[in-house]
Design a protein around this motif. Structure first.
Motif, mmCIF file in Angstrom:
data_model
loop_
_atom_site.group_PDB
_atom_site.id
_atom_site.type_symbol
_atom_site.label_atom_id
_atom_site.label_comp_id
_atom_site.label_asym_id
_atom_site.label_seq_id
_atom_site.Cartn_x
_atom_site.Cartn_y
_atom_site.Cartn_z
ATOM 1 N N VAL A 240 -25.525 -59.053 -6.807
ATOM 2 C CA VAL A 240 -25.764 -57.951 -5.862
ATOM 3 C C VAL A 240 -24.437 -57.343 -5.420
ATOM 4 C CG1 VAL A 240 -26.603 -57.390 -3.543
ATOM 5 C CG2 VAL A 240 -27.985 -58.820 -5.066
ATOM 6 N N ASN A 241 -23.442 -58.209 -5.131
ATOM 7 C CA ASN A 241 -22.125 -57.709 -4.720
ATOM 8 C C ASN A 241 -21.440 -56.929 -5.840
ATOM 9 O OD1 ASN A 241 -22.399 -58.904 -2.189
ATOM 10 N ND2 ASN A 241 -21.410 -60.813 -2.816
ATOM 11 N N GLY A 243 -22.941 -55.061 -7.874
ATOM 12 C CA GLY A 243 -23.675 -53.822 -8.121
ATOM 13 C C GLY A 243 -24.615 -53.888 -9.303
ATOM 14 N N PHE A 245 -27.678 -55.111 -9.209
ATOM 15 C CA PHE A 245 -28.946 -54.674 -8.644
ATOM 16 C C PHE A 245 -28.846 -54.765 -7.134
ATOM 17 C CE2 PHE A 245 -29.274 -58.999 -10.350
ATOM 18 C CZ PHE A 245 -29.560 -59.744 -9.219
ATOM 19 N N THR A 246 -29.927 -54.450 -6.420
ATOM 20 C CA THR A 246 -29.886 -54.368 -4.959
ATOM 21 C C THR A 246 -30.538 -55.589 -4.318
ATOM 22 O OG1 THR A 246 -32.008 -53.209 -4.868
ATOM 23 C CG2 THR A 246 -30.009 -51.861 -5.090
ATOM 24 N N GLU A 247 -30.363 -55.714 -3.002
ATOM 25 C CA GLU A 247 -30.981 -56.817 -2.264
ATOM 26 C C GLU A 247 -32.502 -56.731 -2.317
ATOM 27 O OE1 GLU A 247 -29.625 -57.494 1.669
ATOM 28 O OE2 GLU A 247 -27.497 -57.436 1.145
ATOM 29 N N GLU A 248 -33.042 -55.501 -2.303
ATOM 30 C CA GLU A 248 -34.495 -55.334 -2.383
ATOM 31 C C GLU A 248 -35.021 -55.857 -3.712
ATOM 32 O OE1 GLU A 248 -32.904 -52.655 0.640
ATOM 33 O OE2 GLU A 248 -32.375 -52.989 -1.456
ATOM 34 N N ARG A 418 -25.956 -53.405 -15.614
ATOM 35 C CA ARG A 418 -26.914 -53.148 -14.536
ATOM 36 C C ARG A 418 -28.312 -53.606 -14.947
ATOM 37 N NH1 ARG A 418 -24.485 -48.669 -11.755
ATOM 38 N NH2 ARG A 418 -22.278 -49.207 -11.667
ATOM 39 N N HIS A 455 -27.906 -44.676 -8.776
ATOM 40 C CA HIS A 455 -28.364 -45.546 -7.701
ATOM 41 C C HIS A 455 -29.659 -46.231 -8.132
ATOM 42 C CE1 HIS A 455 -30.510 -41.721 -7.091
ATOM 43 N NE2 HIS A 455 -31.493 -42.464 -6.607
ATOM 44 N N PHE A 456 -29.945 -47.367 -7.477
ATOM 45 C CA PHE A 456 -31.192 -48.084 -7.716
ATOM 46 C C PHE A 456 -32.272 -47.525 -6.788
ATOM 47 C CE2 PHE A 456 -27.866 -51.077 -8.967
ATOM 48 C CZ PHE A 456 -28.325 -51.471 -10.220
ATOM 49 N N THR A 457 -33.481 -47.485 -7.293
ATOM 50 C CA THR A 457 -34.566 -46.937 -6.493
ATOM 51 C C THR A 457 -35.888 -47.596 -6.861
ATOM 52 O OG1 THR A 457 -35.796 -44.910 -5.935
ATOM 53 C CG2 THR A 457 -34.890 -45.053 -8.158
#
Length: 487
Positions: A240-241, A243, A245-248, A418, A455-457
């Motif tokens: 996550v740090n 980049g 992927f995201t925390e979600e 990613r 960005h991740f979404t």
């Protein structure tokens, strides 16, 4: 101790004269004012580098390294001829280093060569690497910034750093030198490589994956690929740090692993599939029994109860092979809670799907594919290649009931890795496997220095397994699935 060195005569290296450069022809006098209609048009194409990849060391440094290489070659030849090789296994590192220092000092004095302290230390270290290590490759193996080492013949050694390939100034003396190092690696693990068996897979002492192909199959010299073993285990928080992927997405994956969904990590070569699989395994409870099956053991699971298996190729007589399918069949008799297959690429796919369908839920594997839909097609093709005659609808029904989640990992053009998509398999609609994407990486552009902007979404689609997550105590908030608008 060991026998001493007596220096043979050495010829002087002849200087190489540079080829004369042809004088450039004189340019014709330009007119004082060019017509506007003849103004050069701006090209729509980007300028491409006109020079081939070259090592970044300046000429003076290259000459110094070349001279040191010649000295090292003479010393190494003497070490091989005079050291008591049968005693090396019993010799301590301290004793061997002391003997090398003594031999090199005596030899340099006989040769009339004067080196400063740093050069002597570097030369002695390289000699030690030649005797006990992997020669020129040893320094690259110790370099933490290097992910892959790629040897294209004795004179061209590339490395991958931060997802980008670089040509190093490290070389082997010749093809014979390179072959000797290859043979040293493969013989240590009981394998061989020669003209009759020109390629080999092996594992280095530190766990790094090694592959080599030698002439005549390798036309311009032996080809070596080393995927280095990461000493530091990367967890979900590390990715996550970085980049990836995201925390979600991490919260969703934690729920998916903990609730025992069957997961496939899909991606191309070097996209980070094994790293992702290692990170996902950190969500498995310590009370579960895990069995891993790999061609070359790379997984670094962080649980207590892990049984590791590695397949084995046939021996010289063509006997003794233990395939991944053999390991998988045997694993089913070993009371596993979860089975993790390092990579599925052959007939073992049918046993993997059977295991996922018959009580071994929560199993994971990786496959080579460019998207989730391609991953399903790959599974279908592997079942067909296994020689199992099944109607396509039955094959797809088997896949849809066995696989719950496909995580797509990709290495982008700027070298970054990613998690570009997380897709759920929700069942069958007629003869087609129905899928829904939950998260994706949305690319929006490219910076002038070729860095990916994106960005991740979430996709806005609610997870098909939300109720399952709630029953297991993972009530994920609805907002993590909502689309993210780029600022």
């Amino acid at each position: 101790m060991f026998s001493r060195y007596k220096k043979p005569s050495e010829g002087e290296a002849k200087p190489v004269k540079a080829a004369p450069t042809a004088a450039a022809p004189e340019k014709a006098a330009a007119p004082q004012k060019a017509p506007a209609a003849q103004a050069p048009k701006k090209s729509l194409m980007k300028d491409m580098p006109s020079k081939l990849a070259a090592a970044s060391a300046p000429d003076k440094e290259q000459k110094r390294k070349q001279r040191l290489g010649e000295i090292k070659l003479e010393l190494h030849r003497a070490l091989l001829d005079n050291l008591n090789l049968s005693a090396l296994d019993q010799a301590t590192e301290k004793d061997l280093r002391a003997e090398i220092v003594a031999i090199s000092g005596e030899t340099l004095e006989d040769m009339g060569v004067v080196l400063n302290r740093d050069e002597r230390a570097a030369l002695n270290q390289e000699l030690y690497d030649e005797v006990k290590g992997l020669g020129p490759l040893e320094a690259l193996l110790q370099d933490e910034s290097v992910n892959d080492i790629l040897v294209n013949g004795p004179k061209r050694i590339f490395v991958e750093r931060a997802g980008k390939l670089e040509l190093t100034d490290i070389t082997f003396k010749d093809e014979k030198h390179l072959l000797r190092i290859i043979d040293k690696i493969v013989s240590a693990v009981g394998r061989r490589v020669d003209e009759s068996n020109p390629y080999v897979d092996a594992r280095l002492a530190d766990g790094s994956r090694f592959n080599a192909m030698v002439p005549p199959i390798a036309v311009d010299g032996s080809l070596v690929s080393i995927r280095k073993f990461k000493k530091d285990k990367l967890g979900i928080s590390d990715l996550v740090n970085f980049g990836a992927f995201t925390e979600e997405m991490a919260a969703y994956l934690q729920a998916a692993v903990a609730t025992r969904l069957n997961i496939i990590v899909s991606g191309g070569t070097g996209s980070g599939k094994t790293t992702t699989l290692n990170a996902l395994s950190s969500f498995i409870d310590n009370a579960e029994r895990i069995l891993t099956i790999e061609d070359t053991a790379e997984l670094q699971l962080q649980q207590v109860h892990v049984g590791r298996m590695e397949s084995r190729p046939p021996n010289v007589e063509g006997k003794g092979e233990v395939s991944p399918r053999d390991c998988l069949k045997n694993a089913l008799r070993m009371r596993p809670d979860r089975i993790i297959v390092g990579e599925t690429r052959g007939e073992e796919v049918i046993d993997m799907l059977q295991a996922m369908n018959t009580g071994h839920d929560g199993s994971m594997t990786t496959i080579h594919a460019n998207s989730a839909r391609d991953g399903v097609s790959r599974l279908e093709n592997m079942i067909a290649m296994a020689g199992i005659e099944m109607p396509i609808k039955a094959v797809r029904s088997q896949i849809s009931s066995a696989v719950n989640l496909i995580v797509q990992a990709s290495r982008l053009q700027d070298g970054s890795r990613r998690m570009t998509s997380i897709t759920e398999i929700t069942g069958m609609e007629g003869d087609v496997i129905s899928m829904q994407e939950i998260f994706r990486f949305q690319r929006v552009g490219l910076t002038p220095d070729n860095k990916i902007i994106g960005h991740f979404t979430g996709t806005g689609v609610r997870s098909h397994f939300s109720e399952r997550f709630k029953l297991w105590g993972y009530d994920l908030p609805a907002h993590i699935f909502e689309p993210v608008v780029a600022e």
